[in-house]
Design an enzyme around this catalytic site. Structure first.
Site: not given
Lengths: 296, 322
Positions: B22, B49, B72, B76, B104, B135, B250-251
């Site tokens: 998302s 989202g 970032n 939203l 999301n 978030c 994650g990455g």
């Protein structure tokens, strides 16, 4: 986002492994980079941009660049200044290296109407980079083009002394940008420092002098690229003279194709509420009249 | 025989385990401008989202590159649930898109989360709802739903009481209580857990001497956070997270990364930041992952889930009984 040209394009985006054809270091940390990118070169329009992947592992994200010109319909040429890690790595490439680039991206300048007999381009420093391709297109349309560049540093491209006399500045203001002069455009350079051959003041003051001298019947269109304060002044002057003004806005960017919402530009929404548009797809060229100039 | 990448988690049937994360994939309509990108190549699309009302988002700058990462603070920005349910989802349905779509949702209160779930359950082309209790760029007063088990549990329970769609709770790494929050979400009815959301970070601009991002802090993603994410997935799987499927993220940039998450206990993986610089990543990750499975002798992906754990644990991640 009211005008149709601020709608995202659905044109294809190409990814090319672009060989470096030529790289030249210029004055003041500026760099000219010619890349072989036939699919992009054949379809890119003035004001659109490319997103250039890092040489090696120098950075993670691509970096957006306006295109100075396309050459032979197979190559594109970028003009940039080394300002950080990404541009520093890019200035170090050698002919034969390949760069991973995507494009054409974004909406370019509005060239759909052919009325503008006079076009005035205003640039701050290397903001001149995406305006050369525009000047080429304007010449094809038969517009008389003026370019006013403001810089406190070295002029990013080759300069020479113009032999042409202009009615709205002193005769000793004669430094011109050679590429633009060869297109038949009238170019002058402004600086806040006293520098021989330069107009002493701001590029937007040259615009104002020009418009004042041309009088109220002047059917000009204004195009600008450069720092926010300069664009804001330019937009204000164009509005005073009731002229359409398009600005090319440079924002920190993520994906470059509209997915991540990073490159937000605050516009005046239709009901007065602010809205954020994406520089990468609704822009990077915006009608100056809808940009919220108080955003920065 | 080539191992199959087909994956089903929480009832979402996917051609491969790659779920576009998302916030990195818009509403699935951007990357298709690349001629060599097809949404059919990805397992599922987790939509941007969405909040109850349209949301302006944070002031720019919203992005900064950091060592091996991206910070970032979009905040939203989205057109609100009404536009998503009545315009965007129908448009995606009309386009013939077969890829499972996951909404999301991000509420400011427990009730808002419940209402969002109710609104989204009216859509006919959603496979699941991911509940964004994590978030880092939006504050709910002093409340951070995902940081403590109780508020997390309240949100999931409230969303659970709304109709039928499978629920994925998206967890934050910005808490010491990840395992407790994960348990609370499962107990409250989450069908799957996705982890991790971004890590809170900051960049200070040296010339202005001010935080660079307009929102001051942002969420860190990209390769820089991968070891943190792998550890969280491993930890949650070990603590009982194998009771529901985990979506590890994650990455993840290549097949090695995806395989690592699978070994740690993820049944599916999120692909996000890499898309910003390599739209071919989903294809490359699928190919790389399949090659790993084949080399290791796994006949299917589910056999490899949690293989980094001792046997008594990882067998639970598989449906095999022997």
């Amino acid at each position: 986002m009211s005008a149709p040209r601020h709608q995202p394009s659905d044109e294809p985006v190409y990814r090319e492994s672009a060989p470096v054809v030529r790289v030249s270091a210029l004055r003041g940390g500026h760099c000219r980079l010619r890349l072989g990118a036939p699919s992009i070169a054949a379809s890119i329009r003035p004001g659109q941009f490319v997103n250039v992947g890092p040489p090696g592992d120098s950075t993670l994200l691509r970096r957006p660049f306006g295109v100075y010109q396309t050459l032979d319909r197979t190559d594109i040429e970028l003009l940039f200044k080394v300002v950080g890690k990404g541009t520093a790595a890019l200035a170090e490439v050698s002919p034969g290296d390949e760069l991973d680039i995507i494009g054409p991206l974004g909406n370019g300048f509005d060239l759909s109407e052919d009325f503008a007999e006079t076009a005035v381009l205003v640039a701050g420093g290397f903001g001149v980079a995406p305006l050369y391709a525009l000047a080429q297109a304007l010449r094809e349309k038969g517009s008389q083009t003026y370019l006013f560049v403001g810089t406190e540093e070295d002029v990013p491209v080759e300069t020479s002394d113009s032999s042409m006399q202009l009615s709205f500045v002193d005769p000793d203001v004669k430094i011109t940008l050679t590429d633009f002069e060869e297109l038949g455009a009238v170019a002058r350079v402004a600086s806040m420092r006293h520098r021989p051959g330069f107009f002493h003041g701001l590029a937007s003051e040259l615009l104002e002098r020009f418009l004042h001298h041309a009088g109220s019947g002047c059917n000009a269109r204004v195009y600008a690229c450069g720092p926010w304060a300069m664009l804001k002044r330019t937009a204000g002057i164009a509005a005073e003279y009731n002229l359409t003004c398009e600005v090319l806005l440079e924002e920190r960017m993520g994906c470059g194709i509209g997915a991540c919402m990073s490159c937000a530009v605050r516009l005046k929404g239709e009901n007065g509420e602010p809205v954020y548009a994406r520089a990468c797809v609704e822009g990077p060229v915006f009608d100056a009249a809808i940009v919220d100039w108080d955003a920065k | 025989m080539k191992p199959s990448l087909r994956t089903t988690i929480a009832g979402i049937e996917m051609v491969n385990p790659l779920m576009m994360s998302s916030g990195t994939f818009g509403f699935g309509e951007d990357f298709t401008r690349f001629s060599d990108f097809d949404n059919a190549q990805v397992g599922a699309i987790v939509l941007k989202g969405t909040t109850l009302k349209p949301r302006l988002g944070n002031p720019p700058p919203r992005i900064a590159e950091t060592p091996a990462g991206v910070l970032n603070s979009i905040g939203l920005q989205n057109p609100g649930v009404e536009a998503v349910v009545t315009e965007i989802l129908p448009r995606l349905a009309e386009s013939g898109l077969q890829t499972p779509l996951v909404a999301n949702i991000a509420g400011e209160t427990v009730d808002e989360f419940a209402e969002l779930a109710t609104r989204f359950s009216q859509a006919t082309n959603l496979a699941a709802i991911e509940v964004n209790i994590s978030c880092p760029n939006v504050r709910h007063g002093d409340l951070d739903f995902g940081a403590e088990p109780r508020p997390a549990s309240e949100v999931i329970a409230a969303v659970r009481s709304a109709p039928h769609l499978p629920l994925i709770a998206k967890l934050t790494p910005n808490t010491a209580r990840t395992v407790d929050v994960a348990r609370a979400c499962v107990d409250a009815g989450a069908d799957a857990l996705s982890l991790i959301n971004t890590l809170t970070g900051m960049v200070i601009d040296l010339s202005s001497r001010r935080p660079l991002l307009g929102n001051k802090t942002g969420g860190l993603s990209g390769p820089a956070i991968k070891p943190v994410a792998v550890a969280k997935v491993h930890q949650v799987f070990d603590a009982g997270g194998h009771l529901v499927p985990l979506v590890g993220m994650g990455g993840i940039s290549n097949g090695d990364d995806a395989y690592e998450f699978i070994l740690a206990g993820a049944a599916a993986v999120g692909v996000g930041t890499v898309l910003f610089y390599n739209h071919r990543a989903p294809r490359e990750i699928s190919a790389g992952l399949a090659a790993h499975l084949e080399r290791a002798g796994f006949r299917r992906l589910s056999d490899a889930v949690g293989a980094a754990h001792s046997k008594k644990h990882w067998r639970k991640g598989s449906d095999e009984t022997t």
